[in-house]
Design a protein around this motif. Structure first.
Motif, PDB file in Angstrom:
ATOM      1  N   THR A  81       0.874  -1.045   0.032  1.00  0.00           N
ATOM      2  CA  THR A  81      -0.126   0.115  -0.049  1.00  0.00           C
ATOM      3  C   THR A  81       1.047   1.354  -0.091  1.00  0.00           C
ATOM      4  O   THR A  81       0.783   2.261  -0.790  1.00  0.00           O
ATOM      5  CB  THR A  81      -0.873  -0.076   1.207  1.00  0.00           C
ATOM      6  N   GLY A  85       1.255   4.355  -2.743  1.00  0.00           N
ATOM      7  CA  GLY A  85       0.923   5.785  -2.173  1.00  0.00           C
ATOM      8  C   GLY A  85       2.325   6.830  -2.386  1.00  0.00           C
ATOM      9  O   GLY A  85       2.110   7.781  -2.831  1.00  0.00           O
ATOM     10  N   THR A 114      -1.337   7.328   1.564  1.00  0.00           N
ATOM     11  CA  THR A 114      -1.659   5.873   2.292  1.00  0.00           C
ATOM     12  C   THR A 114      -2.579   6.063   3.453  1.00  0.00           C
ATOM     13  O   THR A 114      -2.313   6.681   4.471  1.00  0.00           O
ATOM     14  CB  THR A 114      -0.334   5.672   2.568  1.00  0.00           C
TER      15      THR A 114
END
Length: 292
Positions: A81, A85, A114
Protein backbone atom coordinates in the motif's frame (compact mmCIF):
# COMPACT_ATOMS: atom_id res chain seq x y z
CA UNK A 1 -11.01 -19.85 5.98
CA UNK A 2 -9.79 -22.87 7.91
CA UNK A 3 -11.33 -23.52 11.29
CA UNK A 4 -8.12 -25.20 12.45
CA UNK A 5 -6.42 -22.01 13.69
CA UNK A 6 -6.95 -18.24 13.66
CA UNK A 7 -5.50 -16.72 10.52
CA UNK A 8 -3.43 -14.32 12.65
CA UNK A 9 -1.53 -17.31 14.07
CA UNK A 10 -0.39 -18.22 10.57
CA UNK A 11 1.66 -15.02 10.44
CA UNK A 12 3.33 -14.96 13.83
CA UNK A 13 5.55 -17.27 15.84
CA UNK A 14 2.68 -19.61 16.73
CA UNK A 15 3.41 -21.00 13.25
CA UNK A 16 6.77 -22.84 13.43
CA UNK A 17 7.43 -22.36 9.73
CA UNK A 18 6.76 -18.63 9.94
CA UNK A 19 9.00 -18.48 13.01
CA UNK A 20 11.87 -19.91 10.98
CA UNK A 21 11.17 -17.87 7.84
CA UNK A 22 11.08 -14.66 9.87
CA UNK A 23 14.78 -15.09 10.55
CA UNK A 24 15.64 -15.45 6.85
CA UNK A 25 13.87 -12.38 5.56
CA UNK A 26 10.10 -12.62 5.97
CA UNK A 27 8.46 -9.69 7.69
CA UNK A 28 8.02 -6.69 5.38
CA UNK A 29 6.26 -9.04 2.98
CA UNK A 30 5.03 -12.61 3.37
CA UNK A 31 4.69 -13.69 -0.26
CA UNK A 32 6.76 -16.59 -1.62
CA UNK A 33 8.96 -14.52 -3.92
CA UNK A 34 10.10 -14.40 -7.55
CA UNK A 35 13.23 -16.47 -8.29
CA UNK A 36 15.54 -16.75 -11.32
CA UNK A 37 18.78 -18.69 -11.71
CA UNK A 38 21.04 -15.61 -12.03
CA UNK A 39 19.71 -14.18 -8.77
CA UNK A 40 20.18 -17.31 -6.67
CA UNK A 41 23.33 -15.96 -4.91
CA UNK A 42 21.09 -13.28 -3.41
CA UNK A 43 19.53 -16.00 -1.25
CA UNK A 44 22.47 -15.55 1.10
CA UNK A 45 20.99 -12.15 1.87
CA UNK A 46 17.60 -13.62 2.71
CA UNK A 47 14.21 -13.79 1.03
CA UNK A 48 13.36 -10.09 1.06
CA UNK A 49 14.73 -9.16 -2.40
CA UNK A 50 12.80 -12.03 -4.01
CA UNK A 51 9.58 -11.02 -2.28
CA UNK A 52 9.96 -7.40 -3.36
CA UNK A 53 10.57 -8.55 -6.93
CA UNK A 54 7.28 -10.46 -6.89
CA UNK A 55 5.51 -7.38 -5.52
CA UNK A 56 6.95 -5.20 -8.30
CA UNK A 57 5.76 -7.65 -10.95
CA UNK A 58 2.30 -7.76 -9.42
CA UNK A 59 2.04 -3.97 -9.25
CA UNK A 60 3.29 -3.60 -12.82
CA UNK A 61 0.20 -5.48 -14.02
CA UNK A 62 -1.99 -3.01 -12.15
CA UNK A 63 -0.96 -0.07 -14.37
CA UNK A 64 -1.80 2.31 -11.53
CA UNK A 65 -1.03 5.95 -12.25
CA UNK A 66 -0.69 9.06 -10.09
CA UNK A 67 -4.13 10.20 -9.01
CA UNK A 68 -5.70 6.77 -9.29
CA UNK A 69 -7.65 5.60 -6.27
CA UNK A 70 -6.28 2.13 -5.46
CA UNK A 71 -7.55 -0.41 -2.96
CA UNK A 72 -4.91 -2.87 -1.74
CA UNK A 73 -6.92 -5.88 -0.57
CA UNK A 74 -5.43 -8.09 2.16
CA UNK A 75 -2.63 -5.56 2.56
CA UNK A 76 -0.92 -7.32 5.46
CA UNK A 77 1.78 -5.17 7.01
CA UNK A 78 1.29 -2.39 4.52
CA UNK A 79 4.38 -2.24 2.32
CA UNK A 80 2.48 -2.74 -0.95
CA UNK A 81 0.00 0.00 0.00
CA UNK A 82 2.81 2.40 0.88
CA UNK A 83 4.54 1.70 -2.46
CA UNK A 84 1.33 2.68 -4.25
CA UNK A 85 1.00 5.83 -2.17
CA UNK A 86 4.58 6.87 -2.88
CA UNK A 87 3.87 6.45 -6.58
CA UNK A 88 1.18 9.14 -6.32
CA UNK A 89 -1.90 6.94 -5.98
CA UNK A 90 -4.57 7.49 -3.34
CA UNK A 91 -3.95 4.13 -1.66
CA UNK A 92 -6.21 2.40 0.84
CA UNK A 93 -4.97 -0.86 2.38
CA UNK A 94 -7.52 -3.14 3.99
CA UNK A 95 -7.01 -6.32 5.96
CA UNK A 96 -9.30 -8.43 8.15
CA UNK A 97 -6.62 -8.82 10.81
CA UNK A 98 -6.47 -5.90 13.28
CA UNK A 99 -2.93 -6.95 14.25
CA UNK A 100 -1.72 -6.54 10.68
CA UNK A 101 -3.44 -3.19 10.20
CA UNK A 102 -1.95 -1.94 13.49
CA UNK A 103 1.52 -2.89 12.22
CA UNK A 104 0.84 -1.24 8.86
CA UNK A 105 -0.19 1.99 10.58
CA UNK A 106 2.89 1.96 12.80
CA UNK A 107 5.20 1.39 9.87
CA UNK A 108 3.54 3.43 7.14
CA UNK A 109 0.97 5.64 8.80
CA UNK A 110 2.95 8.73 7.79
CA UNK A 111 3.57 7.60 4.21
CA UNK A 112 2.07 9.94 1.59
CA UNK A 113 -1.39 9.18 0.18
CA UNK A 114 -1.65 6.03 2.31
CA UNK A 115 -4.42 4.86 4.66
CA UNK A 116 -5.29 1.57 6.33
CA UNK A 117 -8.57 0.10 7.58
CA UNK A 118 -9.68 -3.16 9.15
CA UNK A 119 -12.21 -4.63 6.75
CA UNK A 120 -13.44 -7.88 5.25
CA UNK A 121 -12.78 -7.94 1.51
CA UNK A 122 -16.28 -9.39 1.04
CA UNK A 123 -17.65 -6.06 2.33
CA UNK A 124 -15.27 -3.35 1.18
CA UNK A 125 -15.59 0.04 2.92
CA UNK A 126 -15.89 2.11 -0.27
CA UNK A 127 -18.76 3.33 -2.42
CA UNK A 128 -19.93 1.84 -5.70
CA UNK A 129 -17.79 2.69 -8.75
CA UNK A 130 -15.35 4.78 -6.70
CA UNK A 131 -12.04 2.94 -7.20
CA UNK A 132 -9.74 2.81 -10.24
CA UNK A 133 -7.68 -0.24 -9.27
CA UNK A 134 -7.82 -3.18 -6.85
CA UNK A 135 -4.73 -5.21 -6.00
CA UNK A 136 -4.64 -8.56 -4.16
CA UNK A 137 -1.32 -10.39 -3.90
CA UNK A 138 -1.15 -13.98 -2.63
CA UNK A 139 -4.02 -13.77 -0.16
CA UNK A 140 -7.28 -14.87 -1.79
CA UNK A 141 -6.51 -18.56 -1.16
CA UNK A 142 -7.38 -17.83 2.48
CA UNK A 143 -10.93 -16.79 1.57
CA UNK A 144 -12.48 -20.11 0.59
CA UNK A 145 -14.51 -20.67 -2.59
CA UNK A 146 -17.52 -18.60 -1.53
CA UNK A 147 -15.30 -15.90 -0.09
CA UNK A 148 -13.47 -15.59 -3.40
CA UNK A 149 -16.75 -15.27 -5.28
CA UNK A 150 -17.88 -12.58 -2.84
CA UNK A 151 -14.56 -10.77 -3.21
CA UNK A 152 -14.80 -10.76 -7.01
CA UNK A 153 -18.36 -9.41 -6.78
CA UNK A 154 -17.24 -6.68 -4.37
CA UNK A 155 -14.37 -5.68 -6.67
CA UNK A 156 -16.81 -5.41 -9.56
CA UNK A 157 -19.05 -3.23 -7.40
CA UNK A 158 -16.39 -0.78 -6.23
CA UNK A 159 -14.44 -0.45 -9.48
CA UNK A 160 -15.27 2.29 -11.92
CA UNK A 161 -16.03 1.24 -15.50
CA UNK A 162 -12.66 0.72 -17.13
CA UNK A 163 -11.11 -0.16 -13.75
CA UNK A 164 -8.84 -3.12 -13.10
CA UNK A 165 -8.35 -5.89 -10.56
CA UNK A 166 -5.01 -7.69 -10.37
CA UNK A 167 -5.43 -10.96 -8.50
CA UNK A 168 -2.26 -12.97 -7.88
CA UNK A 169 -2.81 -16.26 -6.11
CA UNK A 170 -1.99 -19.90 -5.63
CA UNK A 171 -4.17 -22.00 -7.91
CA UNK A 172 -4.90 -25.73 -8.16
CA UNK A 173 -3.76 -27.81 -11.14
CA UNK A 174 -6.62 -30.32 -10.81
CA UNK A 175 -10.13 -29.11 -11.70
CA UNK A 176 -11.36 -30.83 -8.53
CA UNK A 177 -10.15 -28.80 -5.51
CA UNK A 178 -11.07 -31.73 -3.26
CA UNK A 179 -7.95 -33.58 -4.41
CA UNK A 180 -6.08 -31.45 -1.87
CA UNK A 181 -6.96 -34.24 0.57
CA UNK A 182 -4.63 -36.54 -1.38
CA UNK A 183 -1.59 -34.27 -1.05
CA UNK A 184 -2.36 -32.82 2.40
CA UNK A 185 -3.97 -35.83 4.10
CA UNK A 186 -3.16 -34.70 7.63
CA UNK A 187 -4.15 -31.08 6.92
CA UNK A 188 -0.68 -29.85 7.86
CA UNK A 189 -0.47 -27.23 5.10
CA UNK A 190 -4.07 -26.11 5.50
CA UNK A 191 -3.69 -25.75 9.24
CA UNK A 192 -0.36 -23.93 8.91
CA UNK A 193 -1.76 -21.21 6.62
CA UNK A 194 -5.43 -21.30 7.68
CA UNK A 195 -7.31 -22.16 4.49
CA UNK A 196 -9.62 -24.86 3.18
CA UNK A 197 -8.90 -25.29 -0.53
CA UNK A 198 -7.21 -23.60 -3.46
CA UNK A 199 -9.16 -22.25 -6.44
CA UNK A 200 -8.73 -24.45 -9.54
CA UNK A 201 -6.76 -22.56 -12.15
CA UNK A 202 -9.48 -23.00 -14.78
CA UNK A 203 -12.27 -21.87 -12.48
CA UNK A 204 -10.84 -18.48 -11.57
CA UNK A 205 -11.50 -16.93 -15.02
CA UNK A 206 -15.01 -18.41 -15.00
CA UNK A 207 -15.75 -16.84 -11.62
CA UNK A 208 -14.29 -13.54 -12.79
CA UNK A 209 -16.53 -13.43 -15.87
CA UNK A 210 -19.53 -14.30 -13.71
CA UNK A 211 -18.71 -11.25 -11.61
CA UNK A 212 -18.69 -9.05 -14.72
CA UNK A 213 -14.98 -8.90 -15.53
CA UNK A 214 -13.21 -9.30 -18.83
CA UNK A 215 -10.09 -11.44 -18.47
CA UNK A 216 -7.34 -9.36 -20.06
CA UNK A 217 -4.55 -11.78 -19.14
CA UNK A 218 -3.92 -14.93 -17.10
CA UNK A 219 -0.20 -15.39 -16.46
CA UNK A 220 1.34 -18.62 -15.21
CA UNK A 221 4.14 -17.67 -12.80
CA UNK A 222 4.60 -21.17 -11.37
CA UNK A 223 8.14 -21.66 -12.63
CA UNK A 224 9.54 -18.51 -11.05
CA UNK A 225 7.55 -18.59 -7.80
CA UNK A 226 7.17 -22.26 -6.84
CA UNK A 227 9.91 -23.93 -8.88
CA UNK A 228 12.96 -22.93 -6.85
CA UNK A 229 11.43 -23.54 -3.40
CA UNK A 230 10.48 -27.05 -4.56
CA UNK A 231 14.02 -27.73 -5.76
CA UNK A 232 15.57 -26.37 -2.56
CA UNK A 233 13.30 -28.29 -0.19
CA UNK A 234 15.43 -31.45 -0.34
CA UNK A 235 18.79 -29.77 0.41
CA UNK A 236 17.18 -27.65 3.13
CA UNK A 237 15.75 -30.73 4.83
CA UNK A 238 19.13 -32.49 4.70
CA UNK A 239 20.81 -29.48 6.35
CA UNK A 240 18.15 -29.32 9.06
CA UNK A 241 18.47 -33.04 9.77
CA UNK A 242 21.91 -32.81 11.41
CA UNK A 243 23.34 -30.66 14.19
CA UNK A 244 26.29 -29.75 11.94
CA UNK A 245 23.93 -28.57 9.21
CA UNK A 246 21.84 -26.55 11.66
CA UNK A 247 24.95 -24.88 13.10
CA UNK A 248 26.08 -23.95 9.59
CA UNK A 249 22.72 -22.37 8.81
CA UNK A 250 22.77 -20.49 12.11
CA UNK A 251 26.16 -18.99 11.26
CA UNK A 252 24.47 -17.13 8.42
CA UNK A 253 21.17 -16.43 10.21
CA UNK A 254 21.95 -16.26 13.94
CA UNK A 255 18.30 -15.68 14.82
CA UNK A 256 17.63 -19.32 14.00
CA UNK A 257 19.47 -20.22 17.20
CA UNK A 258 16.15 -19.48 18.90
CA UNK A 259 14.78 -22.71 17.47
CA UNK A 260 14.82 -25.69 19.80
CA UNK A 261 15.33 -29.29 18.69
CA UNK A 262 11.56 -29.67 18.74
CA UNK A 263 11.17 -26.51 16.63
CA UNK A 264 13.57 -27.86 14.01
CA UNK A 265 11.65 -31.13 13.92
CA UNK A 266 8.33 -29.33 13.49
CA UNK A 267 9.72 -27.09 10.74
CA UNK A 268 11.17 -30.08 8.89
CA UNK A 269 7.89 -32.01 9.14
CA UNK A 270 6.07 -28.93 7.87
CA UNK A 271 8.38 -28.48 4.88
CA UNK A 272 7.95 -32.17 3.95
CA UNK A 273 4.18 -31.69 3.96
CA UNK A 274 4.49 -28.64 1.71
CA UNK A 275 6.43 -30.42 -1.04
CA UNK A 276 3.56 -32.49 -2.55
CA UNK A 277 1.18 -29.59 -1.96
CA UNK A 278 3.36 -27.13 -3.90
CA UNK A 279 3.82 -29.65 -6.69
CA UNK A 280 0.03 -29.82 -7.06
CA UNK A 281 -0.27 -26.03 -7.26
CA UNK A 282 0.19 -23.42 -9.91
CA UNK A 283 0.78 -19.73 -9.32
CA UNK A 284 -1.43 -17.43 -11.36
CA UNK A 285 -1.57 -13.69 -12.00
CA UNK A 286 -4.96 -12.59 -13.35
CA UNK A 287 -5.54 -9.19 -14.93
CA UNK A 288 -9.28 -8.52 -14.79
CA UNK A 289 -10.84 -5.43 -16.34
CA UNK A 290 -14.27 -4.02 -15.65
CA UNK A 291 -15.77 -3.12 -19.04
CA UNK A 292 -16.12 0.59 -19.71
Amino acid sequence: MSEDRPIADSYNDHNPLFHALRHVGWGDLVNIGWFTAPTLPLLLGGLGPFQRRLLRRSLSLLDARPGHRVLDACCGRGLSTAVLGRAGCDALGVDVQPEQVAQARRRFGDAPNTRFEVADVAALPVADASVDRVHCLEAAFHLGPEGRRAFLAECSRVLRPGGRLVLVDLTWRDPDPGTIDLVDPHRVVRTTWSFTEVEPVGRYPVRAREAGFAVRAAHDWTRHVLGLPLRLAGPALRLAATSVGRRAVCLRWPGLRELTEDDWRRVSDNVRAHVPFAAACRYSALVLDKPA
